[in-house]
Design a protein around this motif. Sequence first.
Motif, mmCIF file in Angstrom:
data_model
loop_
_atom_site.group_PDB
_atom_site.id
_atom_site.type_symbol
_atom_site.label_atom_id
_atom_site.label_comp_id
_atom_site.label_asym_id
_atom_site.label_seq_id
_atom_site.Cartn_x
_atom_site.Cartn_y
_atom_site.Cartn_z
ATOM 1 N N MET A 241 0.845 -1.212 0.000
ATOM 2 C CA MET A 241 0.000 0.000 0.000
ATOM 3 C C MET A 241 0.868 1.245 0.000
ATOM 4 O O MET A 241 0.600 2.206 -0.731
ATOM 5 C CB MET A 241 -0.900 0.019 1.240
ATOM 6 C CG MET A 241 -2.054 -0.927 1.150
ATOM 7 S SD MET A 241 -3.218 -0.569 2.477
ATOM 8 C CE MET A 241 -3.256 -2.104 3.291
ATOM 9 N N ALA A 242 1.930 1.224 0.801
ATOM 10 C CA ALA A 242 2.814 2.409 0.882
ATOM 11 C C ALA A 242 3.474 2.675 -0.465
ATOM 12 O O ALA A 242 3.637 3.833 -0.869
ATOM 13 C CB ALA A 242 3.868 2.198 1.966
ATOM 14 N N GLU A 243 3.839 1.600 -1.162
ATOM 15 C CA GLU A 243 4.474 1.773 -2.473
ATOM 16 C C GLU A 243 3.498 2.361 -3.488
ATOM 17 O O GLU A 243 3.896 3.033 -4.436
ATOM 18 C CB GLU A 243 4.989 0.415 -2.986
ATOM 19 C CG GLU A 243 6.351 0.051 -2.409
ATOM 20 C CD GLU A 243 6.653 -1.435 -2.505
ATOM 21 O OE1 GLU A 243 5.897 -2.175 -3.187
ATOM 22 O OE2 GLU A 243 7.637 -1.867 -1.883
ATOM 23 N N ARG A 244 2.203 2.106 -3.294
ATOM 24 C CA ARG A 244 1.218 2.607 -4.265
ATOM 25 C C ARG A 244 0.964 4.102 -4.123
ATOM 26 O O ARG A 244 0.320 4.709 -4.973
ATOM 27 C CB ARG A 244 -0.098 1.842 -4.094
ATOM 28 C CG ARG A 244 0.059 0.416 -4.584
ATOM 29 C CD ARG A 244 -1.244 -0.300 -4.660
ATOM 30 N NE ARG A 244 -1.027 -1.620 -5.231
ATOM 31 C CZ ARG A 244 -1.954 -2.535 -5.382
ATOM 32 N NH1 ARG A 244 -3.191 -2.281 -5.000
ATOM 33 N NH2 ARG A 244 -1.677 -3.697 -5.908
ATOM 34 N N GLY A 245 1.377 4.689 -3.033
ATOM 35 C CA GLY A 245 1.179 6.134 -2.849
ATOM 36 C C GLY A 245 1.396 6.482 -1.392
ATOM 37 O O GLY A 245 0.932 5.745 -0.514
ATOM 38 N N ARG A 246 2.053 7.603 -1.120
ATOM 39 C CA ARG A 246 2.428 7.931 0.262
ATOM 40 C C ARG A 246 1.206 8.142 1.155
ATOM 41 O O ARG A 246 1.276 7.979 2.360
ATOM 42 C CB ARG A 246 3.309 9.191 0.293
ATOM 43 C CG ARG A 246 4.646 9.021 -0.402
ATOM 44 C CD ARG A 246 5.550 10.206 -0.128
ATOM 45 N NE ARG A 246 5.996 10.293 1.240
ATOM 46 C CZ ARG A 246 7.006 9.577 1.738
ATOM 47 N NH1 ARG A 246 7.655 8.732 0.983
ATOM 48 N NH2 ARG A 246 7.358 9.724 3.000
ATOM 49 N N GLU A 247 0.077 8.546 0.555
ATOM 50 C CA GLU A 247 -1.104 8.830 1.375
ATOM 51 C C GLU A 247 -2.043 7.622 1.495
ATOM 52 O O GLU A 247 -3.046 7.700 2.203
ATOM 53 C CB GLU A 247 -1.875 10.016 0.771
ATOM 54 C CG GLU A 247 -1.166 11.344 0.875
ATOM 55 C CD GLU A 247 -1.091 11.826 2.321
ATOM 56 O OE1 GLU A 247 -2.149 12.123 2.902
ATOM 57 O OE2 GLU A 247 0.024 11.896 2.872
ATOM 58 N N THR A 248 -1.709 6.534 0.767
ATOM 59 C CA THR A 248 -2.650 5.399 0.725
ATOM 60 C C THR A 248 -2.965 4.871 2.129
ATOM 61 O O THR A 248 -4.126 4.649 2.480
ATOM 62 C CB THR A 248 -2.072 4.256 -0.150
ATOM 63 O OG1 THR A 248 -1.664 4.817 -1.385
ATOM 64 C CG2 THR A 248 -3.088 3.162 -0.381
ATOM 65 N N LEU A 249 -1.941 4.695 2.949
ATOM 66 C CA LEU A 249 -2.192 4.140 4.289
ATOM 67 C C LEU A 249 -3.012 5.097 5.151
ATOM 68 O O LEU A 249 -3.816 4.674 5.978
ATOM 69 C CB LEU A 249 -0.862 3.832 4.984
ATOM 70 C CG LEU A 249 -0.222 2.502 4.575
ATOM 71 C CD1 LEU A 249 1.202 2.406 5.097
ATOM 72 C CD2 LEU A 249 -1.034 1.323 5.101
ATOM 73 N N ARG A 250 -2.807 6.402 4.930
ATOM 74 C CA ARG A 250 -3.528 7.409 5.716
ATOM 75 C C ARG A 250 -5.024 7.419 5.365
ATOM 76 O O ARG A 250 -5.847 7.957 6.093
ATOM 77 C CB ARG A 250 -2.921 8.788 5.441
ATOM 78 C CG ARG A 250 -2.890 9.672 6.663
ATOM 79 C CD ARG A 250 -2.107 10.905 6.375
ATOM 80 N NE ARG A 250 -2.857 11.870 5.585
ATOM 81 C CZ ARG A 250 -3.784 12.680 6.073
ATOM 82 N NH1 ARG A 250 -4.097 12.644 7.354
ATOM 83 N NH2 ARG A 250 -4.394 13.533 5.291
#
Length: 473
Positions: A241-250
């Motif tokens: 998820m983190a690799e897919r976008g920095r805000e994805t986990l948030r």
Amino acid sequence: MTLKSVHVVGGGLAGSEAAWQLAQNGVPVTLHEMRPLRSTAAHKTDGYAELVCSNSFRSDDKDHNAVGLLHEEMRRLSSLVMHAAGLNQVPAGGALAVDREGFSAAVSAALAGHPLITLARGEIALPPDEWDSVIIATGPLTSPDLAAGIRSLTGEDALAFFDAIAPIVHRDSIDLEQAWFQSRYDKVGPGGSGADYINCPLSREQYDAFIDALIAGDKTVFHDWETNTPYFDGCLPIEVMAERGRETLRHGPMKPFGLTNPRRPDVKPYAVVQLRQDNKLGTLFNMVGFQTKLKHGEQVRIFSSIPSLQNAEFARLGGLHRNTFLNSPKLLDETLRLKANPRWRFAGQITGCEGYVESAAIGLLVGRFTAAERRNELMMPPPPTTAHGALLAHITGGHIETIDAGPSSFQPMNVNFGLFPQLAEPAAYDRDGRKFGRGSAKNLARKTALSERALIDLAHWIGAQSRAPAATE
Ligand SMILES: Cc1cc2nc3c(=O)[nH]c(=O)nc-3n(C[C@H](O)[C@H](O)[C@H](O)COP(=O)(O)OP(=O)(O)OC[C@H]3O[C@@H](n4cnc5c(N)ncnc54)[C@H](O)[C@@H]3O)c2cc1C
């Protein structure tokens, strides 16, 4: 009177131990093993109790480690696996490690030499109806035909083929000065209180550093035969998820919305890690949505950077593996009989324990339960204060029903002290009468006290077995 044979399917850690316990209790057994006619993706030999990966049975410290305590209990219950491990021990510090070939050869020789054990080679696709007592101990890599047969009897959702495990933390190691209890938007949900989750806040800088660490962290690679992992099931590893976008986990498992820190209501956290109660005892909490393929050492390093988890003690680390296991709390009774078909018992990792030792320990119990049934003797499960009993309680009912609409929290687990009922009075003084402060000395004393209680209760349970009346009396 000659007793009818019990059929054990699977000659791994659990099946070998179960067959041995049955035979030692005077019950004839046929042990069915499909190797070498058919193998699994991980086994390499035709030996019984093959160790498919590491050669370690982990810590042998009975006073401070739950698996060390389980070793000791198994020794006191005349375990074949522990006997063969002792004969083939290799130096490994405080751990019990074995020469894997010697270990498997010792188990195989003992089984082959027992007059009440018949060894049969061949895959069992479905135990025939005329077998009136069967133990299924076919492990995490149960053959597909048998898995399909079990599934048709238990239902679609009852047998999982992968585990997706989020790390589980001992509650008393979470810093509740920084974290707080609250459910998102204070929702009470079907079985909650409105304050069911432990919330660990992160500032923007802390979140950024956490994402960088996740992306850079060392990951475990999937085996070839594991590449069809269930990413599609909505359980993406957090690092993916983190690799897919920095805000994805948030906007996923680290959402800060609907949560207010009562100590600092004016400061909105940038992200929040939530932990949800994992067992009925309330001693363990899982990190919600945090399934991961990060290596274990990396998980400890990176998750300990989360404020309020700096001193977290992990009861298990996250993972995503190929693993066949039953929804045991729903399907099995307290002696691991299938409620829908009590002729069948299950043993080993397929029941939802994890690890060589735990699988063998559950094989030991199921062998004894089945022997008692065959001999028409009454046998109670071991008390939950013992390592065997704590593991059994995890399998048959230690998990809470979900407090929200999330997935069932039942996942395979190693034995650990978080599964034990806690002491009414935590140890306050050391053996010399000095009062403990906070910290590790107190923690060690607590573990020693839990171990001492376990061994006393095990002795009572063993004593009760020898005085057991017939089940029909
Ligand atoms: C790849 C991998 C690595 C692991 N590494 C470790 C580790 O390092 N340390 C650790 O503690 N745990 C490890 N485990 C977890 C687990 O504890 C072991 O798999 C353990 O061997 C489980 O014991 P078991 O008796 O339940 O199953 P197994 O030991 O796997 O035994 C099951 C047996 O059943 C047989 N079988 C399957 N289907 C049939 C059938 N239909 N008919 C007849 N026979 C059948 C198999 O051939 C096998 O011999 C690992 C698991 C896997 C999959």
